[in-house]
Motif scaffolding. Structure first.
Motif, PDB file in Angstrom:
ATOM      1  N   SER A 107       0.820  -1.213   0.000  1.00 21.39           N
ATOM      2  CA  SER A 107       0.000   0.000   0.000  1.00 21.39           C
ATOM      3  C   SER A 107       0.852   1.259   0.000  1.00 21.39           C
ATOM      4  O   SER A 107       0.367   2.338  -0.255  1.00 21.39           O
ATOM      5  N   ILE A 108       2.138   1.125   0.308  1.00 22.48           N
ATOM      6  CA  ILE A 108       3.011   2.300   0.359  1.00 22.48           C
ATOM      7  C   ILE A 108       4.043   2.190  -0.754  1.00 22.48           C
ATOM      8  O   ILE A 108       4.622   1.130  -0.995  1.00 22.48           O
ATOM      9  N   TYR A 109       4.236   3.303  -1.438  1.00 24.68           N
ATOM     10  CA  TYR A 109       5.179   3.338  -2.555  1.00 24.68           C
ATOM     11  C   TYR A 109       6.579   3.519  -1.996  1.00 24.68           C
ATOM     12  O   TYR A 109       6.867   4.501  -1.313  1.00 24.68           O
ATOM     13  N   ASP A 110       7.480   2.586  -2.272  1.00 21.31           N
ATOM     14  CA  ASP A 110       8.840   2.649  -1.737  1.00 21.31           C
ATOM     15  C   ASP A 110       9.746   3.304  -2.772  1.00 21.31           C
ATOM     16  O   ASP A 110      10.086   2.718  -3.794  1.00 21.31           O
ATOM     17  N   THR A 111      10.148   4.570  -2.477  1.00 25.38           N
ATOM     18  CA  THR A 111      10.932   5.290  -3.488  1.00 25.38           C
ATOM     19  C   THR A 111      12.412   4.967  -3.414  1.00 25.38           C
ATOM     20  O   THR A 111      13.171   5.338  -4.291  1.00 25.38           O
ATOM     21  N   THR A 112      12.843   4.275  -2.339  1.00 27.65           N
ATOM     22  CA  THR A 112      14.267   3.965  -2.262  1.00 27.65           C
ATOM     23  C   THR A 112      14.613   2.716  -3.065  1.00 27.65           C
ATOM     24  O   THR A 112      15.771   2.354  -3.184  1.00 27.65           O
ATOM     25  N   LEU A 113      13.597   2.079  -3.605  1.00 26.97           N
ATOM     26  CA  LEU A 113      13.817   0.845  -4.361  1.00 26.97           C
ATOM     27  C   LEU A 113      14.649   1.116  -5.608  1.00 26.97           C
ATOM     28  O   LEU A 113      14.338   1.996  -6.407  1.00 26.97           O
ATOM     29  N   VAL A 114      15.730   0.381  -5.755  1.00 30.10           N
ATOM     30  CA  VAL A 114      16.571   0.524  -6.952  1.00 30.10           C
ATOM     31  C   VAL A 114      16.275  -0.653  -7.869  1.00 30.10           C
ATOM     32  O   VAL A 114      16.355  -1.803  -7.453  1.00 30.10           O
ATOM     33  N   VAL A 115      15.911  -0.346  -9.107  1.00 29.87           N
ATOM     34  CA  VAL A 115      15.586  -1.422 -10.037  1.00 29.87           C
ATOM     35  C   VAL A 115      16.873  -1.858 -10.730  1.00 29.87           C
ATOM     36  O   VAL A 115      17.436  -1.135 -11.542  1.00 29.87           O
ATOM     37  N   ASN A 116      17.382  -3.035 -10.349  1.00 29.78           N
ATOM     38  CA  ASN A 116      18.586  -3.521 -11.037  1.00 29.78           C
ATOM     39  C   ASN A 116      18.478  -4.981 -11.457  1.00 29.78           C
ATOM     40  O   ASN A 116      19.338  -5.480 -12.176  1.00 29.78           O
TER      41      ASN A 116
END
Lengths: 335, 321
Positions: free
Chosen positions: A181-190
Motif C-alpha cells: 500500500s506504500i510506494y517505496d521510493t528507495t527501491l533501486v531497479v537492477n
C-alpha cells in the motif's frame, strides 16, 4: 505556423510574470513567521539579523525582483553547469529552502522522477484504455457497451481519488494482500525481482489515476467520433467500397483524433495537480507531497517555486495544445 | 390586401419552453434517478440530524467510553457473531465513541452547504463577467484576458496555500467554523467561475446580433433592462448546466481539502474529514472509510447525471427527438 508559435511564446512571458506576481503577493500576506521556531532567549536584534539573512528585511518589489532573477537567470545557469560542466553559477545565490537550507531546485530535481514515473505511466495507460473504448462506444452508439462505458466514465468523474485510492488499498492490499500500500521510493531497479516489485507498487496509484484519465478522454473520443461519423466524407468512403475497418479506423479516426490530441495535451497539468492527492494516499514522495509538507512547514520559497512550476506547466501545455491543433488540422490557420 | 382571417385560431395556449424542457428531462432515466437521489440526500442531511436519536457531538467518558467506542455497524454481525454491535448505533461508533451515522449526516450538511454556496458564488461571478464581457465590447478584451490568467493559475496548490494563509485571520473574525466555511466557499468560488464566464460570453455575443435585441434597443430599452429582460433569460440554460457541474466540483474540492488536512477544524465533521480521520484505522474498521467515501461519490454521481440530463433537456436541437 512558426510566427504563431513565436507570438504565443512572447505572450506567455507576461502571463507567467503576472502569475508569479500573484503567487508572490499571496505568500506575502502570509501571517506565518519563519522565526516562530527560534527560542525566545534569542535577543531581538539577532532575530532581526536572521530575518535579513533569510532575505526578509527588504521591501516587497526588491524581493520579487531578486526571486525573478534567481529563478529565471541563476537556476538555468546551474542547469547548464550541471549538463556541460561549466561554472557559470559559481558563487551566485540560489533559491534556498527554509526547511532544509539547501537549494529548492535540487530537492525538486530529486522528487520529480517519482512523480513523473507514476503520473506518466498513468497517463499513457489511461489514454491507451480510453481510445478504444471511445471509438467502439461511438461506433455502436446506445449499445450496451456504450451505456456501460458512459456509466464507467461517470463513475470515474465522480469518485474522487482519495476515495478510490483508499478503496483499492482496502481491497487489494489489506484484504487480498496482492500489492503493497506504500510506494517505496528507495527501491533501486537492477534485476528482475526488484523490477517486479516496482511494478507491483506502481499498479495501484497508476490504476487510480488512470481511471480518471480514462473517464475524461473516452468521453471526448466518443463525442469526436460521433461528430465525424455522420459527415459526408464517411458516406463517400463507404460508397467507394472501402472496408468498414478502413473507413472507421483510418478516415474517421484520424479526423477525430485532432480535438482529442489537444485535450490530451491540455490535461497534462491537471494530472500533475490531481497527483497531489494520489501521492498523498499512496505515500509517493513526489512533488505533490513536497508541496504539502512545504505548506505545512511554512517554507515559502519552496511553496512559491513549486506553485510556479505548476503554473509554467499549465501555460506550456496550453501553448503545445494550440500549436498541435494548428499542425494537425489543415483547416485551421492562425496567420 | 392580405387576408389574415383565413388563419385558424389557436385553440390551445402555446406550450411554454419550460414545459418542453421538463418533458424531455422526464424521459432521461439517468437524470431522473440522479435528481431524485440528490434530492433524497439533501433532504436526508437537512432533516436527518433532527430525527436521528444519537447526538453526533456526544463523547462518552469513563466506563461508557470503553463500552461505546469502536462499535461495528450492525451488518457486521451477519458474518462475525462476536463483533461489537448495537441496534442503537446502526453504523457503529468511532474511536472516541461518537456515532458514525450521526456524524455522517452532520458532515453531509456541511459538505453540501459548501458545495451549494460555492456554486452560487462561482455562478454569480461567472455570469456577471460573462455578461459584461459579451455585452460591452470595450470590456471584452480585458475581462477575457483576466479569465485566461485565472485559467492558467494552478488551482489546487493555490487553494491549499491560501487556505493555510488566511485561516487564522478569518477564524479570529468569524469564529473557527464560520471563518473556515467562508474561506473555503470563497476559495472554491473565486477559482471556478471561468468556464461559466466563457460559455455565457459566447452565448451573449451570439444573442446580441439577433433581431429581438435590435427591436428592444430601437424601442429605447436601456442596457440594464436589455440585459435583465432579454439577454439573461436566454442564457439561463448553459448557466443551469454549469450550476450542476459546479456543485459536483465544489463538493469534491472541499472533500479533497479536508482530506489533505487543510479544511475544517478537527472536531467538525465533513465527508472528506471523516474519510481522512478513518484512513489510519482502515485495516480494522474499513466501514469508516467506505461510508463517507460512498456518500461523496454517490452525491457527485447523482449531480453529474442530473447535469447530463439537464444539458440534453435544455438543448433545443436534441429536444423532441
Amino acid at each position: 505556423m512558426l510566427t504563431f508559435t513565436i507570438r504565443r511564446l512572447i505572450v506567455a512571458v507576461p502571463t507567467l510574470l503576472f502569475i508569479s506576481l500573484v503567487i508572490f503577493l499571496l505568500l506575502e500576506l502570509a501571517p506565518g513567521d519563519p522565526m516562530a521556531q527560534v527560542p525566545l532567549t534569542v535577543p531581538p536584534e539577532v532575530k532581526q539579523k536572521m530575518r535579513e539573512a533569510l532575505g526578509l528585511g527588504e521591501p516587497v518589489p526588491v524581493r520579487f525582483w531578486k526571486w525573478i532573477v534567481q529563478f529565471f537567470w541563476i537556476e538555468p545557469q546551474v542547469l547548464i553547469d550541471h549538463i556541460f560542466g561549466t561554472n557559470l553559477a559559481e558563487g551566485k545565490l540560489r533559491v534556498i529552502s527554509w526547511q532544509t537550507r539547501s537549494p529548492v531546485m535540487d530537492i525538486v530535481a530529486q522528487r520529480i522522477p517519482q512523480t513523473l514515473w507514476v503520473v506518466g505511466t498513468a497517463y499513457v495507460v489511461g489514454i491507451l484504455i480510453a481510445l478504444p473504448i471511445g471509438i467502439y462506444s461511438a461506433y455502436r452508439q446506445y449499445s450496451w457497451f456504450d451505456q456501460a462505458g458512459t456509466f464507467v466514465s461517470m463513475v470515474g468523474f465522480s469518485v474522487p481519488p482519495f476515495f478510490s485510492g483508499v478503496l483499492v488499498i482496502v481491497i487489494f492490499s489489506v484484504n487480498l494482500g496482492w500489492f503493497p500500500s506504500i510506494y517505496d521510493t528507495t527501491l533501486v531497479v537492477n534485476d528482475w525481482a526488484s523490477f517486479k516489485q516496482q511494478l507491483m507498487q506502481m499498479i495501484m496509484p497508476v490504476m487510480v489515476l488512470a481511471l480518471q484519465i480514462t473517464a475524461q478522454i473516452s468521453r471526448f473520443m466518443r463525442a469526436s467520433m460521433l461528430d465525424n461519423l455522420n459527415q459526408d466524407y464517411v458516406r463517400t468512403a463507404r460508397a467507394k467500397g472501402l472496408g468498414e475497418r478502413t473507413v472507421v479506423l483510418i478516415h474517421v479516426l484520424r479526423n477525430s483524433m485532432i480535438p482529442v490530441v489537444t485535450v490530451i495535451a491540455l490535461g497534462v497539468p491537471a494530472i500533475f495537480g490531481g497527483a497531489i492527492i494520489t501521492e498523498q494516499v499512496f505515500k509517493v514522495n513526489g512533488i505533490g507531497q513536497l508541496l504539502i509538507t512545504a505548506i505545512q512547514a511554512n517554507d515559502l520559497p519552496m511553496v512559491q517555486t513549486l506553485t510556479f512550476i505548476f503554473a509554467v506547466l499549465i501555460v506550456l501545455f496550453n501553448l503545445v495544445a494550440d500549436v498541435l491543433y494548428g499542425i494537425l488540422d489543415p483547416r485551421i490557420r492562425y496567420d | 390586401m392580405t387576408d389574415i382571417t383565413a388563419q385558424p385560431m389557436p385553440t390551445k395556449p402555446p406550450r411554454s419552453q419550460w414545459r418542453n424542457v421538463w418533458d424531455q428531462f422526464r424521459h432521461h432515466r439517468g437524470a431522473m434517478i440522479g435528481g431524485i437521489t440528490f434530492l433524497l440526500i439533501v433532504a436526508g442531511v437537512v432533516i436527518g440530524p433532527f430525527i436521528y436519536w444519537n447526538d453526533p457531538k456526544f463523547v462518552p467518558t469513563g466506563r461508557d467510553f470503553l463500552t461505546l467506542r469502536d462499535m461495528r455497524p450492525i451488518y457486521v454481525a451477519l458474518w462475525d457473531p462476536s463483533a461489537k454491535v448495537d441496534w442503537a448505533y446502526p453504523l457503529g461508533t468511532d474511536n472516541l465513541g461518537r456515532d458514525t451515522l450521526g456524524r455522517l449526516l452532520l458532515g453531509g450538511r456541511v459538505s453540501i452547504a459548501v458545495g451549494l454556496t460555492a456554486m452560487i458564488l462561482a455562478l454569480f461571478l461567472g455570469t456577471l463577467i460573462g455578461l459584461v464581457a459579451g455585452y460591452f465590447k470595450r470590456l471584452d478584451g480585458p475581462l477575457m484576458r483576466l479569465t485566461d490568467l485565472f485559467l492558467a493559475l494552478p488551482i489546487l496548490p493555490m487553494i491549499l496555500v491560501a487556505s493555510v494563509l488566511f485561516r487564522e485571520a478569518l477564524s479570529a473574525a468569524l469564529g473557527p467554523e464560520g471563518g473556515i466555511f467562508v474561506l473555503i466557499v470563497c476559495l472554491i468560488g473565486v477559482t471556478s467561475w471561468m468556464p461559466t464566464a466563457r460559455i455565457v460570453r459566447g452565448d451573449v455575443l451570439a444573442l446580441k446580433e439577433r433581431e429581438f435585441v435590435l427591436a428592444a434597443r430601437s424601442l429605447g430599452t436601456r442596457n440594464r433592462k436589455l440585459i435583465s429582460r432579454h439577454i439573461l433569460p436566454n442564457v439561463l440554460s448553459p448557466i443551469m448546466v454549469s450550476a450542476t457541474l459546479g456543485i459536483a466540483t465544489a463538493i469534491i474540492t472541499e472533500s479533497a481539502l479536508s482530506f489533505l488536512g487543510f479544511g475544517f477544524p478537527p472536531d467538525f465533521p465533513t465527508w472528506g474529514k471523516l474519510l481522512n480521520d478513518a484512513v489510519d484505522r482502515m485495516v480494522l474498521y474499513p466501514e469508516r472509510v467506505v461510508w463517507p467515501g460512498l456518500a461523496i461519490s454517490i452525491t457527485v454521481l447523482a449531480v453529474n447525471y442530473l447535469g447530463d440530463g439537464l444539458r440534453d433537456a435544455l438543448d433545443p436541437r436534441i429536444r423532441g427527438r
